[in-house]
Motif scaffolding. Structure first.
Motif, PDB file in Angstrom:
ATOM      1  N   THR A  80       0.813  -1.225   0.000  1.00 65.02           N
ATOM      2  CA  THR A  80       0.000   0.000   0.000  1.00 65.02           C
ATOM      3  C   THR A  80       0.849   1.278   0.000  1.00 65.02           C
ATOM      4  OG1 THR A  80      -0.140   0.007   2.418  1.00 65.02           O
ATOM      5  CG2 THR A  80      -1.886  -1.146   1.221  1.00 65.02           C
ATOM      6  N   VAL A  81       2.167   1.137   0.020  1.00 67.29           N
ATOM      7  CA  VAL A  81       3.036   2.324   0.001  1.00 67.29           C
ATOM      8  C   VAL A  81       3.039   2.921  -1.403  1.00 67.29           C
ATOM      9  CG1 VAL A  81       5.381   3.187   0.355  1.00 67.29           C
ATOM     10  CG2 VAL A  81       4.489   1.373   1.832  1.00 67.29           C
ATOM     11  N   LYS A  82       2.739   4.188  -1.506  1.00 69.84           N
ATOM     12  CA  LYS A  82       2.692   4.841  -2.814  1.00 69.84           C
ATOM     13  C   LYS A  82       4.110   5.216  -3.266  1.00 69.84           C
ATOM     14  CE  LYS A  82      -1.988   6.732  -2.566  1.00 69.84           C
ATOM     15  NZ  LYS A  82      -2.437   5.834  -1.491  1.00 69.84           N
ATOM     16  N   PRO A  83       4.340   5.293  -4.588  1.00 64.77           N
ATOM     17  CA  PRO A  83       5.657   5.733  -5.071  1.00 64.77           C
ATOM     18  C   PRO A  83       6.027   7.087  -4.469  1.00 64.77           C
ATOM     19  CG  PRO A  83       4.360   4.853  -6.885  1.00 64.77           C
ATOM     20  CD  PRO A  83       3.441   4.920  -5.698  1.00 64.77           C
ATOM     21  N   GLY A  84       7.292   7.200  -4.039  1.00 59.11           N
ATOM     22  CA  GLY A  84       7.745   8.438  -3.416  1.00 59.11           C
ATOM     23  C   GLY A  84       7.545   8.485  -1.912  1.00 59.11           C
ATOM     24  N   ARG A  85       6.905   7.465  -1.358  1.00 61.70           N
ATOM     25  CA  ARG A  85       6.690   7.446   0.091  1.00 61.70           C
ATOM     26  C   ARG A  85       7.545   6.361   0.747  1.00 61.70           C
ATOM     27  NH1 ARG A  85       2.629  10.667   2.087  1.00 61.70           N
ATOM     28  NH2 ARG A  85       4.027  10.545   3.887  1.00 61.70           N
ATOM     29  N   ARG A  93      11.691 -12.944  12.741  1.00 59.40           N
ATOM     30  CA  ARG A  93      11.912 -14.370  12.550  1.00 59.40           C
ATOM     31  C   ARG A  93      10.555 -15.082  12.553  1.00 59.40           C
ATOM     32  NH1 ARG A  93      16.553 -15.773  16.958  1.00 59.40           N
ATOM     33  NH2 ARG A  93      14.698 -15.851  18.277  1.00 59.40           N
ATOM     34  N   ALA A  94      10.577 -16.360  12.227  1.00 55.58           N
ATOM     35  CA  ALA A  94       9.339 -17.138  12.245  1.00 55.58           C
ATOM     36  C   ALA A  94       8.735 -17.179  13.645  1.00 55.58           C
ATOM     37  CB  ALA A  94       9.608 -18.558  11.736  1.00 55.58           C
ATOM     38  N   ASP A  95       9.585 -17.055  14.685  1.00 54.48           N
ATOM     39  CA  ASP A  95       9.069 -17.084  16.065  1.00 54.48           C
ATOM     40  C   ASP A  95       8.623 -15.700  16.549  1.00 54.48           C
ATOM     41  OD1 ASP A  95      11.418 -15.706  16.574  1.00 54.48           O
ATOM     42  OD2 ASP A  95      12.266 -17.199  17.946  1.00 54.48           O
ATOM     43  N   GLY A  96       8.664 -14.701  15.651  1.00 52.31           N
ATOM     44  CA  GLY A  96       8.203 -13.359  15.996  1.00 52.31           C
ATOM     45  C   GLY A  96       9.278 -12.435  16.513  1.00 52.31           C
ATOM     46  N   GLY A  97      10.462 -12.958  16.794  1.00 49.36           N
ATOM     47  CA  GLY A  97      11.557 -12.117  17.281  1.00 49.36           C
ATOM     48  C   GLY A  97      11.995 -11.117  16.222  1.00 49.36           C
ATOM     49  N   ILE A  98      12.356  -9.909  16.664  1.00 47.18           N
ATOM     50  CA  ILE A  98      12.696  -8.834  15.733  1.00 47.18           C
ATOM     51  C   ILE A  98      14.129  -9.009  15.221  1.00 47.18           C
ATOM     52  CG2 ILE A  98      12.942  -6.330  15.447  1.00 47.18           C
ATOM     53  CD1 ILE A  98      11.039  -6.070  17.934  1.00 47.18           C
ATOM     54  N   LEU A  99      14.267  -9.181  13.906  1.00 47.92           N
ATOM     55  CA  LEU A  99      15.597  -9.248  13.292  1.00 47.92           C
ATOM     56  C   LEU A  99      16.168  -7.854  13.068  1.00 47.92           C
ATOM     57  CD1 LEU A  99      15.242 -12.046  10.585  1.00 47.92           C
ATOM     58  CD2 LEU A  99      16.724 -12.098  12.590  1.00 47.92           C
ATOM     59  N   ASP A 100      15.291  -6.907  12.710  1.00 45.39           N
ATOM     60  CA  ASP A 100      15.729  -5.522  12.519  1.00 45.39           C
ATOM     61  C   ASP A 100      14.505  -4.642  12.319  1.00 45.39           C
ATOM     62  OD1 ASP A 100      17.600  -3.490  12.409  1.00 45.39           O
ATOM     63  OD2 ASP A 100      18.092  -3.770  10.293  1.00 45.39           O
ATOM     64  N   ASP A 101      14.666  -3.351  12.599  1.00 45.80           N
ATOM     65  CA  ASP A 101      13.657  -2.387  12.164  1.00 45.80           C
ATOM     66  C   ASP A 101      14.209  -1.665  10.947  1.00 45.80           C
ATOM     67  OD1 ASP A 101      15.516  -0.960  13.783  1.00 45.80           O
ATOM     68  OD2 ASP A 101      14.018   0.504  14.399  1.00 45.80           O
ATOM     69  N   LEU A 102      13.332  -1.326  10.019  1.00 44.96           N
ATOM     70  CA  LEU A 102      13.721  -0.902   8.687  1.00 44.96           C
ATOM     71  C   LEU A 102      12.923   0.309   8.236  1.00 44.96           C
ATOM     72  CD1 LEU A 102      13.185  -4.428   7.048  1.00 44.96           C
ATOM     73  CD2 LEU A 102      15.400  -3.549   7.774  1.00 44.96           C
ATOM     74  N   ILE A 103      13.463   1.022   7.256  1.00 42.50           N
ATOM     75  CA  ILE A 103      12.664   1.967   6.480  1.00 42.50           C
ATOM     76  C   ILE A 103      12.671   1.473   5.041  1.00 42.50           C
ATOM     77  CG2 ILE A 103      12.433   4.335   5.637  1.00 42.50           C
ATOM     78  CD1 ILE A 103      13.699   5.294   8.228  1.00 42.50           C
ATOM     79  N   VAL A 104      11.472   1.367   4.474  1.00 43.69           N
ATOM     80  CA  VAL A 104      11.328   0.918   3.090  1.00 43.69           C
ATOM     81  C   VAL A 104      10.800   2.076   2.254  1.00 43.69           C
ATOM     82  CG1 VAL A 104      10.240  -0.715   1.515  1.00 43.69           C
ATOM     83  CG2 VAL A 104      10.867  -1.444   3.828  1.00 43.69           C
ATOM     84  N   TYR A 105      11.548   2.444   1.212  1.00 41.58           N
ATOM     85  CA  TYR A 105      11.139   3.488   0.272  1.00 41.58           C
ATOM     86  C   TYR A 105      10.631   2.822  -0.999  1.00 41.58           C
ATOM     87  CZ  TYR A 105      14.071   6.599   3.119  1.00 41.58           C
ATOM     88  OH  TYR A 105      14.627   7.313   4.155  1.00 41.58           O
ATOM     89  N   GLY A 170       7.068  20.389  -0.439  1.00 38.74           N
ATOM     90  CA  GLY A 170       6.097  19.340  -0.745  1.00 38.74           C
ATOM     91  C   GLY A 170       6.537  17.958  -0.303  1.00 38.74           C
ATOM     92  N   LEU A 171       7.778  17.850   0.183  1.00 43.36           N
ATOM     93  CA  LEU A 171       8.303  16.550   0.616  1.00 43.36           C
ATOM     94  C   LEU A 171       7.819  16.271   2.032  1.00 43.36           C
ATOM     95  CD1 LEU A 171      10.216  14.166  -0.132  1.00 43.36           C
ATOM     96  CD2 LEU A 171      12.051  15.441   0.992  1.00 43.36           C
ATOM     97  N   LYS A 172       6.878  15.350   2.151  1.00 43.56           N
ATOM     98  CA  LYS A 172       6.275  15.050   3.446  1.00 43.56           C
ATOM     99  C   LYS A 172       7.234  14.228   4.310  1.00 43.56           C
ATOM    100  CE  LYS A 172       1.435  14.971   1.899  1.00 43.56           C
ATOM    101  NZ  LYS A 172       1.551  15.098   0.443  1.00 43.56           N
ATOM    102  N   TYR A 173       6.873  14.122   5.599  1.00 47.34           N
ATOM    103  CA  TYR A 173       7.591  13.230   6.513  1.00 47.34           C
ATOM    104  C   TYR A 173       7.386  11.791   6.027  1.00 47.34           C
ATOM    105  CZ  TYR A 173       9.226  11.425  11.046  1.00 47.34           C
ATOM    106  OH  TYR A 173       9.914  10.789  12.047  1.00 47.34           O
ATOM    107  N   TYR A 174       8.441  11.011   6.015  1.00 44.46           N
ATOM    108  CA  TYR A 174       8.440   9.645   5.491  1.00 44.46           C
ATOM    109  C   TYR A 174       8.115   9.625   3.995  1.00 44.46           C
ATOM    110  CZ  TYR A 174       9.989   6.784   9.273  1.00 44.46           C
ATOM    111  OH  TYR A 174      10.793   6.168  10.191  1.00 44.46           O
ATOM    112  N   ALA A 175       8.895  10.393   3.260  1.00 44.35           N
ATOM    113  CA  ALA A 175       8.816  10.411   1.800  1.00 44.35           C
ATOM    114  C   ALA A 175      10.219  10.584   1.251  1.00 44.35           C
ATOM    115  CB  ALA A 175       7.905  11.547   1.333  1.00 44.35           C
TER     116      ALA A 175
END
Length: 372
Positions: A80-85, A93-105, A170-175
């Motif tokens: 659901t992330v729009k281009p530019g955002r 992991r499969a057990d729910g443990g956090i491998l990393d937190d990320l930002i995806v553009y 015009g560049l929003k936060y998280y864009a």
């Protein structure tokens, strides 16, 4: 050179010429500070600071199945992330443990840039590569394709506007948008990890030094200073932002970390960790996990990660990050504490600092919020 020698960023010579104190961080030789970390911290809060973040891990995911792969591999709803955002998310992991937190553009229709923490870049790359099996998508290690500079602080929009034609207003936060800065092609993003407004500039390593000098010159009148990782840590701590290895680990699920909102069960199809995370969500409803809170010292002693949090002689939690706060003028910490002691103002809470129970006030996070 031995395989254990730390990697150097494209700005290594600049840091050394500026007299930076260097440190090995996640296998990279990085500037810890250039002078006073308190002065660097204050510059970002009141003016602007310039950071080299080229140690972060960039991974490109492309192809017709890129969104489907990321929806399967990560806990967020990337489709659901729009281009530019951009979107903050996690890989578990499969057990729910956090491998990393990320930002995806989402750079374009079927092109995504995943930015991982330096210490986990290889882990994330390996996991995405493994999880890509069966998807019409390519996972590419682009760590050597980018240098990453960040300009953070209230004066940063003004400094950058003089160097680019990009529509910063015009560049929003998280864009993120492509543009040129001082003639250098860049992906210009606006996410930040300091609690201030600011921009990240992803550029070719060959252009990094030229861009650093241009930013330094453009920011001189506004009081911009080079900043190291030390003040980046106190800035993010004041802003209540988690750091992998401290507030986030493989032994915690996003629900344990109070970040269950990043897990999107409503998205179509299965994703890695779905079943375990559904159980973690239900468990958190029935039996609240420890809560991440802020602690402000009444005295001067600084709490460190791993120190026990105590009340009535019993251990009720553990400090995850602690430092002197230049903005508050007192030591602060983030800690996971039992839900019964998590309310702001809970009396009788302290930190065991080498056998001495130092009094601390429980406060809501963040410690610092910028004025919009």
């Amino acid at each position: 050179m031995s395989s254990t020698a730390p990697r150097r960023t494209a700005l290594d010579a600049v840091h050394r010429a500026l007299g930076a104190t260097m440190t090995d961080f996640a296998g990279w030789d990085m500037p810890l500070r250039y002078g006073s970390e308190r002065d660097e911290h204050t510059a970002v809060r009141t003016r602007a600071g310039l950071f080299d973040l080229s140690h972060m891990g960039e991974i490109t995911v492309t192809g017709p199945g890129a969104a489907a792969l990321l929806d399967f591999a990560l806990v967020g709803n990337i489709g659901t992330v729009k281009p530019g955002r951009a979107r903050y998310t996690m890989i578990c992991r499969a057990d729910g443990g956090i491998l990393d937190d990320l930002i995806v553009y989402r750079l374009a229709g079927t092109e995504y840039l995943v930015v991982a923490n330096a210490s986990n870049a290889q882990v994330v790359l390996d996991a995405l590569t493994e999880r890509a099996a069966g998807f019409d998508a390519e996972v590419r290690d682009d760590r050597d394709a980018y240098a990453l500079l960040a300009v953070q602080g209230p004066k940063s929009p003004g400094i950058l506007k003089g160097l680019t034609d990009a529509d910063l207003d015009g560049l929003k936060y998280y864009a993120g948008l492509p543009g040129t800065v001082a003639g250098v092609p860049a992906l210009i993003a606006r996410t930040g990890y300091t609690g201030e407004d600011g921009f990240e500039l992803f550029v070719a390593p060959a252009d990094a030094e030229r861009l650093w000098q241009a930013l330094t010159e453009a920011g001189a009148a506004a009081g911009l200073v080079p900043c190291g990782l030390s003040c980046r840590d106190t800035l993010r701590l004041e802003a209540g932002m988690p750091l992998y290895g401290h507030e986030l680990t493989t032994s915690l699920t996003p629900f344990d970390a109070g970040l269950g909102r990043v897990v999107k069960f409503e998205k179509d199809g299965d994703f890695v960790g779905r079943a375990a995370l559904a159980e973690a969500a239900a468990r958190a409803e029935q039996d609240p996990p420890r809560v991440l809170v802020g602690l402000v010292a009444e005295g001067r002693r600084v709490p460190r990660a791993g120190y026990p949090v105590v009340a009535d002689g019993a251990v009720i939690g553990e400090v995850t990050s602690g430092a002197p706060s230049p903005t508050l003028g007192r030591p602060i910490a983030m800690a996971y504490v039992d839900a019964a002691h998590a309310a702001p103002g809970t009396p009788g809470v302290g930190v065991d600092i080498r056998g001495s129970h130092e009094p601390y006030e429980v406060v809501a996070l963040p410690f610092y919020k910028r004025q919009k």
